[in-house]
Enzyme design. Structure first.
Site, PDB file in Angstrom:
ATOM      1  N   ASP A 133      -2.473  -1.097   5.426  1.00  0.00           N
ATOM      2  CA  ASP A 133      -2.239  -0.722   7.102  1.00  0.00           C
ATOM      3  C   ASP A 133      -3.787  -0.426   7.258  1.00  0.00           C
ATOM      4  O   ASP A 133      -4.932   0.417   7.783  1.00  0.00           O
ATOM      5  CB  ASP A 133      -2.135   0.970   7.403  1.00  0.00           C
ATOM      6  N   ASP A 167      -7.101  -3.205   3.522  1.00  0.00           N
ATOM      7  CA  ASP A 167      -5.994  -3.784   2.499  1.00  0.00           C
ATOM      8  C   ASP A 167      -6.112  -4.812   3.135  1.00  0.00           C
ATOM      9  O   ASP A 167      -5.630  -6.390   3.139  1.00  0.00           O
ATOM     10  CB  ASP A 167      -4.631  -3.371   3.138  1.00  0.00           C
ATOM     11  N   ASP A 205       1.540  -1.020  -0.055  1.00  0.00           N
ATOM     12  CA  ASP A 205       0.382  -0.104  -0.287  1.00  0.00           C
ATOM     13  C   ASP A 205       0.972   1.129   0.393  1.00  0.00           C
ATOM     14  O   ASP A 205       2.087   1.330   0.655  1.00  0.00           O
ATOM     15  CB  ASP A 205      -0.454   0.012   1.210  1.00  0.00           C
TER      16      ASP A 205
END
Length: 916
Positions: A654, A658, A345
């Protein structure tokens, strides 16, 4: 018409009907009518109660949890444990209580270890439930009331204000300067400005400005919205369903161990059957044949393998923890070491998650700003030289910075040892940029006190503030900040570098904006206007005659240590791919700075992925390096596509968005500080410093763990194979067994494990991160490793069988023959251990004066085993227990000499197949 009447006539009959609506495409009143509500009065209490009974609570459903007993019993469902249990049962039938007790103890220890590893129930769904558990301000029967979010129903009219957590998915009916932080859901790095107009059906989730989603936070403004989805029907709920459907894949290590164990199971059972048949065929008593078969089974089982795997992984966990990586599941240590692709990410993982001004255009000049985040550390540079604001030529820059500081509702404060933002990230970036020039909010607000404000509204795309400029001259100043389009159309002049007004050329400014946008910067424009003293501000004052001050380009910059970590991973042969919900331009710019991608062909958007068939999607997953504006389903699909290509995938993240991909990946890596709880629960590893750079350290540790496991297997299996060959050949030749079952257990559980344990503490090779990842298709027992095992096994067999027959033929003493055979094998093990560990090389390097840490564990293990072996041979109690006899010094030295040749064999093998 009352809300109740509308609801009775028009509300969809089933919850399933609600899922058919694309709420962002409908006009506000159409949504209200479809849901049978009222735009001012909301629902009646009676109707809300009825819907609550029909649709249930606004809470995510949790999957059932297996009982502790069932999870404990499932730990026995392993081929290697089948073998141990079978051997234990057979030993019990023969009334060999000590042997059986040792076998069952080993089995139970392995089961307990597995149970502890898996005992933490999956908390991902529970964490998601917390994400929508809050209170909300609701209008029912025309009255405003505060209710628990769990009692909200579809059709409820909800009021949002700054600081609120959105309690359900809402279609916004009216907004006033509303900004919502959706980073946990969409990956968008800055709060999203909301509006009410309907949107096209293909609008991506992250760009649906007329929607507010459950679990997101209101950072600024107010709004009214109508609930269109609750519980599992929300976007957060859909993610929970993805978590339910995605599976925790076995790691490469556990897959290899399982495969090896099954193969070993078949081999042992086949050999046992052959042994039993041959023994009976030779006319031996079935009891004697049975005991011999048990000896073969016990000798073939690598009892120490589960223990050494667990210990080695546990040591890896401890080492990673010291490097800010917390492992939640032991096999993840090895998995990370064999990772071939890291899908990361962007927001908060590769980047600082703190918006920063990097470029400024003012007075026709270009400036850069050093430093990142909200700490006022850095300078404003022109041509890479710090600016001297005392000199002429930077007045427009100064005015632009002042505008960003005055037209601002946020502030930055020092708390808990760091600078913390109170407000929106974009405004925080403007404050920090001004601080770097020596400007402070406190001083500037005293010098130019604020009189009035027009807050930001998405309809107008600007914020304006009125300040007292000169009380004596009765002069005020208006400052504006906002989108370039909104500011430029109100400006007639531009401030040049010397502070003089000049005719504005909008095309020149737009060209500068385009250059900044290509770098992934979010561009804000600033303007001012002097007016006669007044006490209020209206939009008519902002229509024209403003002076354009400049542009500030803002971005969430990459972490410097993350850039180095990405380069290190790439040097180690690991691909790093960025998967984010952020804009494609921003993502690509960050990726280029980090060296993740170099061409636009490597960048794909979620919209592009949606239009691809399976083959095109798989190709994009393999060739793409940046995936922007992707939905949670697409992140999950990308991970699956890479796994189907045979990649070992690590996924970092985070946010809530995700979580499904973290759970699906071979190893999920969550941020321990800023990570959402659901992301942490779905992950296999947590980074305690939220630093991508820690992943590089974890990869290195993981590779070291695998190397140590390979050494352990290369050391352990030759012992078992050598023992098995000895027993099998003795049975085929109808001779006395050279070693007894209880002696085999001593060798396997005391001597062997005592010497194997130090391998778990072996230091890492300095060349680990210069090597490519291990081929994920490579078998645990590769061809070269099998050759090594076979060579050492043959030597061990020669030692056991040869020494036993030699001593038996010369002395006729079975106890002495067995004692010397066992000690000869232990001596060979000791010399072999020294030849494959780093103890001797590190000791020699230290003697030569090199700054090297000596690897002492092998030496400690050898001393312990030698002491135990002396007790085994020389102590009368041990002699009675294990059927051994004391040795003379000459006999002991002979045993040592017999084991020495293994060193030369190991050196030859090391040349062709290095273990380090």
């Amino acid at each position: 018409m009352t809300a109740n009447t509308i609801a009775t006539n028009t509300f969809p009959e089933t919850t399933k009907d609600l899922l058919n609506y694309e709420w962002h495409t409908l006009a506000e009143q159409e949504v209200v009518q479809t849901l049978g509500s009222h735009s001012q009065a909301g629902l009646s209490h009676e109707e809300a109660t009825t819907r609550h009974q029909q649709m249930g609570a606004n809470q995510l459903t949790s999957k059932g949890v297996k009982s502790p007993w069932l999870r404990f019993l499932e730990q026995f469902n392993q081929p290697l444990l089948y073998i141990l249990l079978t051997a234990g049962v057979v030993t019990l039938l023969l009334q060999d209580w000590i042997d059986a007790g040792v076998i069952f103890a080993v089995t139970l220890i392995n089961v307990i270890i597995g149970y502890i590893q898996e005992s933490k129930a999956e908390g991902a769904i529970a964490a998601l439930s917390k994400a929508v558990t809050t209170e909300a301000t609701v209008i029912r029967d025309g009255q405003k009331t505060r209710l628990a979010s769990s009692v909200l129903v579809v059709g409820d009219l909800v009021l949002l204000a700054s600081g609120d957590k959105v309690p359900a998915d809402l279609r916004l009916l009216s907004v006033r300067g509303l900004q919502v932080d959706e980073s946990a859901l969409t990956g968008e790095s800055i709060p999203v400005e909301k509006a009410t107009p309907s949107l096209a059906v293909e609008t991506p989730l992250a760009e649906r400005s007329n929607m507010a989603y459950a679990g997101s936070f209101v950072t600024f403004g107010q709004a009214e919205g109508i609930v269109v989805a609750i519980a599992d029907a929300t976007e957060t709920g859909r993610i929970s369903q993805l978590l339910e459907s995605s599976t925790n894949l076995k790691t490469p290590l556990t897959r290899n161990i399982d495969k090896f164990s099954k193969t070993l199971l078949y081999v042992i059972l086949s050999l046992a059957a052959l042994t039993f048949a041959v023994g009976l065929g030779q006319g031996e008593s079935w009891i004697d044949v049975f005991k011999a078969t048990v000896a073969l089974v016990v000798s073939a089982i690598p009892e120490g393998l589960p223990a050494i795997v667990t210990v080695t992984l546990a040591i890896g966990v401890s080492r990673m923890a010291r490097r800010n990586a917390i492992i939640r599941k032991l096999p993840a240590v090895e998995t990370l070491g064999s990772t071939t692709v890291i899908c990361s990410d962007k927001t908060g993982t590769l980047t600082e998650n703190q918006m920063t001004v990097q470029k400024i255009y003012a007075g026709g000049q270009h400036y850069t700003v050093s430093g990142v985040g909200y700490a006022p550390d850095g300078e404003i540079l022109m041509n890479q030289q710090p600016i001297d604001f005392n000199a002429d030529g930077h007045i427009a820059l100064w005015e632009s910075l002042e505008a960003g500081l005055l037209c601002n509702d946020s502030h930055i404060e020092w708390r808990d040892g760091q600078w913390n933002l109170v407000g929106t990230p974009t405004e925080g970036a403007l404050i920090t940029a001004a601080n770097k020039a020596g400007l402070t909010q406190e001083n500037l607000e005293q010098e130019l006190p604020r009189i009035d404000t027009i807050p930001f509204e998405s309809e107008f795309q600007y914020m304006a503030t009125l300040h007292e400029l000169d009380a004596k001259r009765r002069l005020n100043a208006i400052y504006l900040k906002g989108s370039v389009e909104a500011i430029l159309q109100r400006c007639d002049y531009i401030l040049d570098a010397q502070g003089q007004k000049a005719k504005l050329n909008p095309a020149a400014v737009e060209q500068e904006v385009a250059l900044m946008a290509k770098q992934g910067l979010r561009v804000l424009a600033f303007a001012r206007k002097e007016v006669a003293a007044k006490r209020s501000l209206d939009r008519h004052d902002l229509a024209q005659e403003l002076v354009f001050l400049g542009l500030q380009g803002i971005i969430d910059p990459p972490r410097s240590e993350a850039i180095a970590a990405v380069n290190a991973c790439q040097s180690a042969g690991i691909q790093v791919k960025m998967i984010t919900g952020d804009h494609a331009l921003t993502a690509a710019a960050i990726a280029r700075q980090m060296g993740i991608c170099s061409t636009e062909a490597q960048v794909f958007t979620g919209q592009q992925l949606t239009q691809m068939d399976e083959k095109e999607f798989a190709q994009a997953a393999e060739q793409g390096m940046v995936f922007a504006r992707v939905a949670p389903e697409q992140k999950l699909r990308l991970v699956k596509a890479l796994q189907l290509k045979g990649e070992i995938v690590a996924m970092t993240g985070d946010g809530v968005n995700d979580a499904p991909a973290l759970k699906q990946a071979d190893i999920g890596v969550a941020m321990g500080i800023a990570g959402a709880e659901v992301a942490k629960e779905s992950a296999d590893m947590l980074l305690t410093d939220d630093n991508f750079a820690s992943i590089e350290a974890a990869v290195e540790e993981g590779r070291g763990v695998y190397g140590n496991l390979r050494k352990a297997i290369a050391f352990l299996l030759p012992i078992n194979v050598g023992e098995s060959m000895t027993i099998l050949i003795a049975i085929l030749l109808a001779t006395v067994l050279p070693i007894l079952p209880i002696q085999i257990l001593w060798l396997n559980m005391v001597s062997s494990v005592g010497l194997i344990a130090p391998l778990a503490f072996e230091p890492k090779s300095g060349q680990l991160m210069q090597q490519p990842p291990r081929n994920p298709r490579e078998k645990l027992l590769s061809g070269s490793l099998l050759k090594r095992i076979l060579a050492i096994s043959v030597f061990n067999w020669v030692v056991i069988f040869g020494v036993f027959q030699w001593i038996l033929q010369t002395t006729g003493n079975e106890a002495l023959a067995r004692t010397m055979a066992i000690n000869g094998l232990v001596a060979a093990e000791v010399f072999y251990l020294l030849s494959i560990t780093q103890f001797l090389p590190s000791l020699v390097a230290r003697i030569q004066g090199k700054r090297t840490r000596v690897a002492y564990p092998p030496a400690i293990g050898i001393v312990v085993v030698v002491i135990l072996q002396c007790l085994f041979s020389q102590w009368s109690i041990m002699n009675q227990f294990f059927n051994t006899t004391p040795l003379t010094l000459t006999q002991a030295l002979i045993c040592m000499g017999i084991g020495l040749p293994v060193v030369f064999i190991a050196l030859i093998l090391q040349h062709f197949d290095p273990l380090n």
